[in-house]
Design a protein around this motif. Structure first.
Motif, short mmCIF file in Angstrom:
data_model
loop_
_atom_site.label_atom_id
_atom_site.label_comp_id
_atom_site.label_asym_id
_atom_site.label_seq_id
_atom_site.Cartn_x
_atom_site.Cartn_y
_atom_site.Cartn_z
N MET A 62 -30.62 35.27 -11.51
CA MET A 62 -29.29 35.81 -11.21
C MET A 62 -28.30 34.68 -10.99
O MET A 62 -28.58 33.70 -10.32
CB MET A 62 -29.39 36.67 -9.94
N GLY A 63 -27.11 34.84 -11.59
CA GLY A 63 -26.04 33.86 -11.38
C GLY A 63 -25.89 32.87 -12.51
O GLY A 63 -26.77 32.72 -13.36
N GLU A 64 -24.73 32.21 -12.54
CA GLU A 64 -24.44 31.18 -13.54
C GLU A 64 -24.65 29.81 -12.85
O GLU A 64 -23.86 29.42 -12.00
CB GLU A 64 -22.99 31.35 -14.03
N GLY A 111 -25.59 37.94 -7.13
CA GLY A 111 -24.66 38.53 -8.09
C GLY A 111 -24.12 37.47 -9.04
O GLY A 111 -24.61 36.34 -9.07
N CYS A 112 -23.12 37.82 -9.81
CA CYS A 112 -22.56 36.86 -10.75
C CYS A 112 -21.15 37.30 -11.14
O CYS A 112 -20.91 38.49 -11.37
CB CYS A 112 -23.44 36.76 -11.99
N ALA A 113 -20.25 36.32 -11.21
CA ALA A 113 -18.85 36.64 -11.51
C ALA A 113 -18.60 36.79 -13.01
O ALA A 113 -17.55 37.28 -13.42
CB ALA A 113 -17.96 35.53 -10.96
N VAL A 114 -19.56 36.34 -13.83
CA VAL A 114 -19.29 36.28 -15.27
C VAL A 114 -19.26 37.69 -15.89
O VAL A 114 -18.42 37.98 -16.74
CB VAL A 114 -20.33 35.38 -15.98
N GLY A 115 -20.14 38.56 -15.45
CA GLY A 115 -20.09 39.96 -15.89
C GLY A 115 -20.48 40.19 -17.34
O GLY A 115 -19.81 40.97 -18.04
N CYS A 116 -21.54 39.56 -17.81
CA CYS A 116 -21.97 39.78 -19.20
C CYS A 116 -22.36 41.25 -19.40
O CYS A 116 -22.98 41.86 -18.52
CB CYS A 116 -23.16 38.89 -19.53
N ALA A 117 -22.02 41.76 -20.57
CA ALA A 117 -22.16 43.20 -20.82
C ALA A 117 -23.62 43.66 -20.83
O ALA A 117 -23.90 44.82 -20.59
CB ALA A 117 -21.50 43.54 -22.14
N PHE A 118 -24.54 42.72 -21.14
CA PHE A 118 -25.95 43.11 -21.29
C PHE A 118 -26.76 42.85 -20.03
O PHE A 118 -27.98 42.99 -20.03
CB PHE A 118 -26.57 42.29 -22.44
N CYS A 119 -26.10 42.46 -18.92
CA CYS A 119 -26.84 41.93 -17.78
C CYS A 119 -26.67 42.81 -16.54
O CYS A 119 -25.55 43.10 -16.12
CB CYS A 119 -26.35 40.52 -17.49
N ALA A 120 -27.82 43.18 -15.96
CA ALA A 120 -27.79 44.04 -14.77
C ALA A 120 -27.13 43.31 -13.59
O ALA A 120 -26.43 43.92 -12.79
CB ALA A 120 -29.21 44.46 -14.40
N THR A 121 -27.33 41.99 -13.49
CA THR A 121 -26.70 41.23 -12.40
C THR A 121 -25.19 41.26 -12.53
O THR A 121 -24.46 41.44 -11.56
CB THR A 121 -27.17 39.75 -12.43
N GLY A 122 -24.72 41.08 -13.77
CA GLY A 122 -23.28 41.06 -14.02
C GLY A 122 -22.60 42.36 -13.62
O GLY A 122 -21.43 42.37 -13.22
N LEU A 123 -23.33 43.46 -13.71
CA LEU A 123 -22.75 44.76 -13.37
C LEU A 123 -22.42 44.85 -11.88
O LEU A 123 -21.60 45.66 -11.45
CB LEU A 123 -23.72 45.90 -13.74
S1 SF4 Z 1 -26.34 36.25 -14.50
FE1 SF4 Z 1 -26.12 35.19 -16.48
S2 SF4 Z 1 -26.26 36.83 -18.01
FE2 SF4 Z 1 -25.88 37.82 -16.02
S3 SF4 Z 1 -23.64 38.06 -15.88
FE3 SF4 Z 1 -24.15 36.10 -14.95
S4 SF4 Z 1 -23.96 34.57 -16.58
FE4 SF4 Z 1 -24.06 36.58 -17.55
#
Ligand code: SF4
Length: 353
Positions: A168-170, A116-128
């Motif tokens: 996936m992930g930052e 997963g990822c904490a950043v939550g970018c609007a265009f990213c399935a992982t961020g969701l």
């Molecule tokens: S994986 Fe990358 S693109 Fe996706 S929410 Fe995290 S930082 Fe953003």
């Protein structure tokens, strides 16, 4: 006694462990090569290490290969893997453009660095999906080792030549593990992947960009910029509220001042943002940066509401940047017939459970 993940160990760490359990130094070298170069997945495959020594070693070191849950193959040769980790979490990893790469000596793997990822970018399935946990070094390295093992079953000479930390992930939020994985990938007795053949992609963690400059591992840096406007970027990449564009651009200038390395600025182009005004704002923002813009036509992701731009829109956008003296290219599309956007395969698989 603490059990350590073998795939995450450096050669020096293995030497210390071998000394502690009364084994000769050369055993550490053999072990390192079996794991990091030959990509074996079991103790039994380590033919030149006797059974007694393997037993002693396995009392201190764990060897957990990743479990391949699913694999998708694109017509262009891209292979997307879904791996299950020891605790049941799943991550994605992509071998890009394998079929064509065979003839051009370039095999690139895109690895994940977090579940997963904490950043939550609007265009990213992982961020969701939100953030679950960081990956260990062994889990980061394991993705490349297990893909290597998998492909070698049909192509024994297969060798990964390039790594991109774009899964996936930052990666800069799992900094220490990523840097250690880079050193393992680079090791001459391991996969021996050149530092300049590895690229870290970040959404813009400004202080870590400066730290990376001072640690200077000579890897490439790609910054997901996407827009030149703070208000828009706040929506697209929530990290921008913490490190807005002026801070990010200052960190990038510091990075190039220290490393003399050119940064790649990634810009995801959607049908909505591919405008002349946006391109002009980008050109102004990047004025004076030592960088190159990479335009990425967005893959449609279910749930984000974003549309893919057409070729003409991308061409016009690139022309505005070029006219302003900004170096620009458009990323080749890969795996568009599979769930190529990061996090998509995992989302769909979990939805089926
Ligand atoms: S994986 Fe990358 S693109 Fe996706 S929410 Fe995290 S930082 Fe953003």
């Amino acid at each position: 006694m603490e059990i350590i993940e073998l795939r995450g160990c450096s050669d020096d760490e293995l030497i210390v462990i071998c000394q502690e359990i009364g084994l000769k130094r050369f055993r550490a070298n053999q072990l390192f090569q079996w794991v990091q170069q030959k990509a074996v997945r079991t103790w039994e495959e380590m033919k030149n290490i006797g059974e007694r020594d393997r037993q002693v070693l396995s009392s201190r070191l764990s060897l957990y290969p990743l479990e391949k849950v699913r694999e998708q193959r694109s017509k262009d040769g891209t292979r997307k893997y879904l791996f299950r980790l020891g605790d049941g979490e799943t991550i994605e990893c992509v071998l890009m453009d394998y079929a064509r790469a065979r003839s051009r000596d370039r095999q690139t793997v895109c690895v994940s660095t977090q579940v997963g990822c904490a950043v939550g970018c609007a265009f990213c399935a992982t961020g969701l999906e939100g953030f679950r946990r960081n990956l260990s070094v062994a889990e980061i390295v394991g993705q490349v080792l297990d893909i290597t093992h998998d492909v070698r079953k049909e192509d024994p000479e297969f060798q990964v030549t390039n790594i991109v930390f774009m899964g996936m992930g930052e990666p800069l939020l799992n900094y220490d593990q990523v840097l250690k994985a880079i050193r393992l990938f680079n090791h001459g007795q391991g996969l021996n992947i050149g530092m300049r053949r590895m690229t870290i992609s970040t959404c813009g963690v400004a202080p870590k960009i400066i730290q990376l400059a001072s640690d200077n591992p000579q890897v490439g840096l790609a910054v997901s910029l996407h827009t030149a406007q703070d208000e828009v970027r706040n929506q697209l990449i929530p990290m921008n509220r913490r490190y807005p564009l002026d801070q990010l651009m200052a960190a990038c200038r510091e990075y190039t001042r220290v490393t003399h390395r050119r940064i790649t600025f990634e810009v995801a182009v959607t049908a909505e943002n591919a405008t002349r005004e946006e391109a002009e704002a980008l050109a102004r923002l990047l004025d004076g940066q030592f960088g190159h813009v990479n335009l990425i036509p967005v893959n449609p992701v279910v749930g984000t509401g974003m549309e893919r731009p057409n070729l003409e829109q991308i061409k016009k956008f690139a022309q505005v940047l070029e006219d302003a003296g900004v170096s620009v290219s458009s990323r080749e599309e890969r795996g568009t017939d599979i769930d190529a956007a990061c996090g998509q395969l995992r989302r769909e698989w979990e939805g089926e459970l």
